[in-house]
Design a protein around this motif. Structure first.
Motif, mmCIF file in Angstrom:
data_model
loop_
_atom_site.group_PDB
_atom_site.id
_atom_site.type_symbol
_atom_site.label_atom_id
_atom_site.label_comp_id
_atom_site.label_asym_id
_atom_site.label_seq_id
_atom_site.Cartn_x
_atom_site.Cartn_y
_atom_site.Cartn_z
ATOM 1 N N HIS A 206 -3.759 -3.224 5.577
ATOM 2 C CA HIS A 206 -4.159 -2.753 4.244
ATOM 3 C C HIS A 206 -3.619 -3.655 3.145
ATOM 4 O O HIS A 206 -4.343 -4.024 2.228
ATOM 5 C CB HIS A 206 -3.679 -1.316 4.014
ATOM 6 C CG HIS A 206 -4.275 -0.336 4.976
ATOM 7 N ND1 HIS A 206 -3.822 0.962 5.098
ATOM 8 C CD2 HIS A 206 -5.286 -0.468 5.877
ATOM 9 C CE1 HIS A 206 -4.530 1.584 6.023
ATOM 10 N NE2 HIS A 206 -5.408 0.753 6.514
ATOM 11 N N CYS A 207 -2.340 -3.992 3.225
ATOM 12 C CA CYS A 207 -1.715 -4.706 2.105
ATOM 13 C C CYS A 207 -1.104 -6.041 2.516
ATOM 14 O O CYS A 207 -0.655 -6.784 1.652
ATOM 15 C CB CYS A 207 -0.662 -3.819 1.447
ATOM 16 S SG CYS A 207 0.775 -3.503 2.479
ATOM 17 N N ARG B 210 -2.550 0.882 11.507
ATOM 18 C CA ARG B 210 -2.749 0.018 10.342
ATOM 19 C C ARG B 210 -2.052 -1.332 10.506
ATOM 20 O O ARG B 210 -2.239 -2.225 9.688
ATOM 21 C CB ARG B 210 -2.277 0.706 9.059
ATOM 22 C CG ARG B 210 -0.771 0.702 8.803
ATOM 23 C CD ARG B 210 -0.473 1.389 7.480
ATOM 24 N NE ARG B 210 0.848 1.156 6.971
ATOM 25 C CZ ARG B 210 1.915 1.914 7.238
ATOM 26 N NH1 ARG B 210 1.804 2.949 8.038
ATOM 27 N NH2 ARG B 210 3.081 1.639 6.689
ATOM 28 N N CYS C 210 0.633 -5.292 8.074
ATOM 29 C CA CYS C 210 -0.216 -4.177 7.640
ATOM 30 C C CYS C 210 -1.594 -4.718 7.283
ATOM 31 O O CYS C 210 -1.720 -5.657 6.493
ATOM 32 C CB CYS C 210 0.418 -3.485 6.438
ATOM 33 S SG CYS C 210 -0.601 -2.145 5.780
ATOM 34 N N CYS D 155 0.853 -1.188 0.000
ATOM 35 C CA CYS D 155 0.000 0.000 0.000
ATOM 36 C C CYS D 155 0.899 1.254 0.000
ATOM 37 O O CYS D 155 2.108 1.175 0.223
ATOM 38 C CB CYS D 155 -0.942 -0.012 1.198
ATOM 39 S SG CYS D 155 -0.139 0.186 2.787
ATOM 40 N N CYS E 59 3.046 1.682 3.147
ATOM 41 C CA CYS E 59 4.174 0.759 3.299
ATOM 42 C C CYS E 59 5.266 1.038 2.266
ATOM 43 O O CYS E 59 6.440 0.779 2.525
ATOM 44 C CB CYS E 59 3.701 -0.681 3.199
ATOM 45 S SG CYS E 59 2.855 -1.259 4.678
#
Ligand SMILES: [Zn+2]
Length: 64
Positions: free
Chosen positions: A35-36, A16, A33, A3, A6
């Motif tokens: 998110h990713c 996150r 993370c 993301c 990162c």
């Protein structure tokens, strides 16, 4: 794919990340993370982006 956060490193916002495992004797923490899915090794030094293979080697009991 990392993301946007990162891609520029391990930095705030830290909410996150979720803690996946710890090595209290180092100490170090395996952070993921949300998110990713990137895996980061948080230590007293510079945080390191880990491959899944590397993370499994460092945190043998982690479910990753
Ligand atoms: Zn990320």
């Amino acid at each position: 794919m990392l993301c946007t956060d990162c891609q520029s490193g391990y930095h705030a916002p830290y909410d996150r990340f979720e803690r996946m495992a710890a090595n209290p004797e180092v100490p170090s923490f395996l952070m993921r993370c949300k998110h990713c899915g990137a895996l980061w090794n948080e230590t007293s030094g510079v945080p390191e982006l880990l491959t899944r293979t590397h993370a499994r080697g460092l945190y043998t009991r982690a479910r990753i």
